[in-house]
Structure formats: C-alpha cells, structure tokens
Write a protein that holds these residues in place. Structure first.
Motif, PDB file in Angstrom:
ATOM      1  N   LEU A   1      78.345 -33.683  60.876  1.00 44.69           N
ATOM      2  CA  LEU A   1      79.409 -34.518  61.419  1.00 44.69           C
ATOM      3  C   LEU A   1      80.531 -33.604  61.895  1.00 44.69           C
TER       4      LEU A   1
ATOM      5  N   GLN B   1      76.116 -28.791  70.569  1.00 41.99           N
ATOM      6  CA  GLN B   1      75.421 -29.996  71.021  1.00 41.99           C
ATOM      7  C   GLN B   1      74.078 -29.641  71.648  1.00 41.99           C
TER       8      GLN B   1
ATOM      9  N   THR C   1      76.360 -35.612  64.833  1.00 41.03           N
ATOM     10  CA  THR C   1      77.327 -36.562  65.365  1.00 41.03           C
ATOM     11  C   THR C   1      78.545 -35.759  65.802  1.00 41.03           C
TER      12      THR C   1
ATOM     13  N   ARG D   1      81.997 -36.039  67.770  1.00 38.87           N
ATOM     14  CA  ARG D   1      82.948 -37.026  68.269  1.00 38.87           C
ATOM     15  C   ARG D   1      84.117 -36.304  68.933  1.00 38.87           C
TER      16      ARG D   1
ATOM     17  N   HIS E   1      82.345 -40.426  54.721  1.00 38.25           N
ATOM     18  CA  HIS E   1      81.019 -39.882  55.063  1.00 38.25           C
ATOM     19  C   HIS E   1      80.428 -39.116  53.879  1.00 38.25           C
TER      20      HIS E   1
END
Length: 278
Positions: free
Chosen positions: A216, A236, A247, A249, A271
């Motif tokens: 995350l 990524q 994930t 963001r 989380h």
C-alpha cells in the motif's frame, strides 16, 4: 539490553513513551518512541514499526502524524525508532542526505560507515527482540514508513517473507539505485559495485519476491521530490510486470510533508489493523 524511559505522556487513553537504549548492533545509544494503546491492559497487542525519513528522529512521527488516536482505536503498539546511529564517534558527512539522520536502513560495508551504520539489522532483529520481549507486545508485526523510511519499510518487508503481516509507505524512494538520494548513500555505504545496490532497491526486489504481500503506497502529486527522487511509476511498472499486488494512490494536491501523512495515517493504520487482527 540497558534501557531508560526518558518520556512518558498520557495520550488517547494510552501512553506515549520514549526510551533510550544501548544498541550493540549500532554501537551507540539509540532513542525510540513507543506508543502503548489502552488495550495493553487487557493483553498483548500487535506492533506497527514506523520508519521515518531523512533528517528525522523518533520525534517527527510521534509529534506530527497524529497516529496515536488510530492506534488507540485499533489496539496497536507503535514503535518509531531514530533514523541512524548517533554519537560523537559515529561517522557523519556534510549535507542532510548522508550520515546522521540518513541511515537508509541498509547494512553499510564500507569504511568509515560499516562500524555503526547497520540500520537493517537493528530494525529487523535487535529492535523487535527488545520490543517483543515485553509481555504487552505480541509477535504479530507490520511495518510502514515515509520517504527514506518508506524505502526501508518496503525493502525490509520484501527481504523477509513471512515476518510482517502487512506493509505500507508514504512517498517512498522506490528505486534508490536510479535516483540521486540513493546513489549518493549507496556509493558511500555500499561501495562502487552497483549490483550489490540492487539488494536494497524495492523495484529490484519485487521482481524476485517470494511472498505476495500486498503493498500500500500513498504519494502526493504535488510532492516536490516526485520526479527527481521518488518515481512511483517505476514501482507501478515493476509490480505489474511481476504480478505483485500493489495499491498506489496518487493524492491530488499533497506534498512531502507530515501534513500529508497526518491526512491519511488513519487509512494506513486501519489497513495494518485488518491484517494484524485477522
């Protein structure tokens, strides 16, 4: 291990403490913030280790992030160590991005750094051995961090499959072998062999990860270091290529500061709580 509690403050029904202890791994005294939520009165609680960024001490996170409120809600112990060895006999350098306050969570192999700069061993082995020996702490652990500490959290989780229930990061240096901060630190701490650097690079490690621990990551799109030092697009791409759960963001308008961390630290602790209390 010789320890001394040097701060003790009531906070959200629990206690925000700071300890000074002798680190045999680092060869110096270290300070570490420990937040004990009210649930420790009922039994052992899981532990979230937080790794801070360049120039930071244990104080930045415990005074600026506002994390204690959420840790109290979820019953999580927060452990926030300093970012490097300290002391008069510890090597240092000019500038904020090498030496004291800039340990990069690696084990240095080069002089004059190798005798003290072993932050990886400290975070992975020595610190948890001390923390988790306390009956208030369980052996369920997670790890998170910011910037240099985000790099530390991600690489440590990837290098130690099965050790952490969850991992997250704010604005991490995901490819230190490819950006100035990492290249400067790694050349000093690890020497000129760039192949050896890859063992401390999230983008490189994710390609051979033996555990599919979900990552995350929160990143502000107004971060002043986004293009030059952080490059989340590299993470990524590597995660997509490896099929590793990520994930990422991108947060519109947020920069590199603790205003950003304070805005989303509740999401991160939730989380971790979901994994730690599962």
């Amino acid at each position: 291990m010789t320890t001394e509690r040097i701060e003790h403050r009531a906070c959200f029904g629990g206690w925000q403490d700071v300890y000074r202890h002798r680190s045999e791994v680092l060869g110096c005294d270290m300070t570490v913030g420990v937040y004990l939520p009210p649930q420790v009165e009922q039994g052992p609680c899981p532990v979230l280790y937080w790794l801070s960024g360049l120039t930071c001490t244990e104080q930045n996170f415990i005074t600026k992030a506002g994390a204690q409120r959420y840790a109290a809600e979820h019953g999580i112990i927060l452990v926030a160590p300093d970012t490097s060895p300290r002391g008069e006999d510890v090597a240092d350098a000019e500038g904020y991005d090498l030496g004291k306050g800039a340990g990069f969570y690696v084990n240095a192999t080069q002089a004059p750094w190798a005798s003290h700069y072993r932050m990886y061993d400290y975070i992975v082995d020595e610190l948890p051995t001390w923390v988790e020996a306390d009956p208030m702490a369980s052996d369920r652990r997670a790890i998170s961090g910011h910037s240099m500490g985000g790099h530390g959290a991600l690489t440590i989780a990837l290098k130690n499959p099965g050790r952490y229930r969850s991992v997250s990061a704010f604005s991490p240096i995901v490819a230190p072998t490819q950006v100035p901060w990492g290249q400067k630190a790694f050349a000093a701490y690890l020497g000129d062999d760039r192949e050896a650097w890859k063992a401390w690079d999230t983008v490189e490690l994710i390609r051979q990860a033996r555990e599919q621990l979900p990552l995350l990551v929160d990143q502000g799109d107004a971060d002043e270091f986004l293009q030059g030092q952080l490059k989340p697009e590299l993470l990524q791409a590597a995660a997509a290529e490896a099929g590793h759960p990520l994930t990422l963001r991108m947060r519109p308008g947020y920069d590199h500061s603790y205003y950003f961390i304070a805005s989303f630290i509740g999401d991160h602790i939730a989380h971790h709580a979901a994994a730690l209390n599962a």
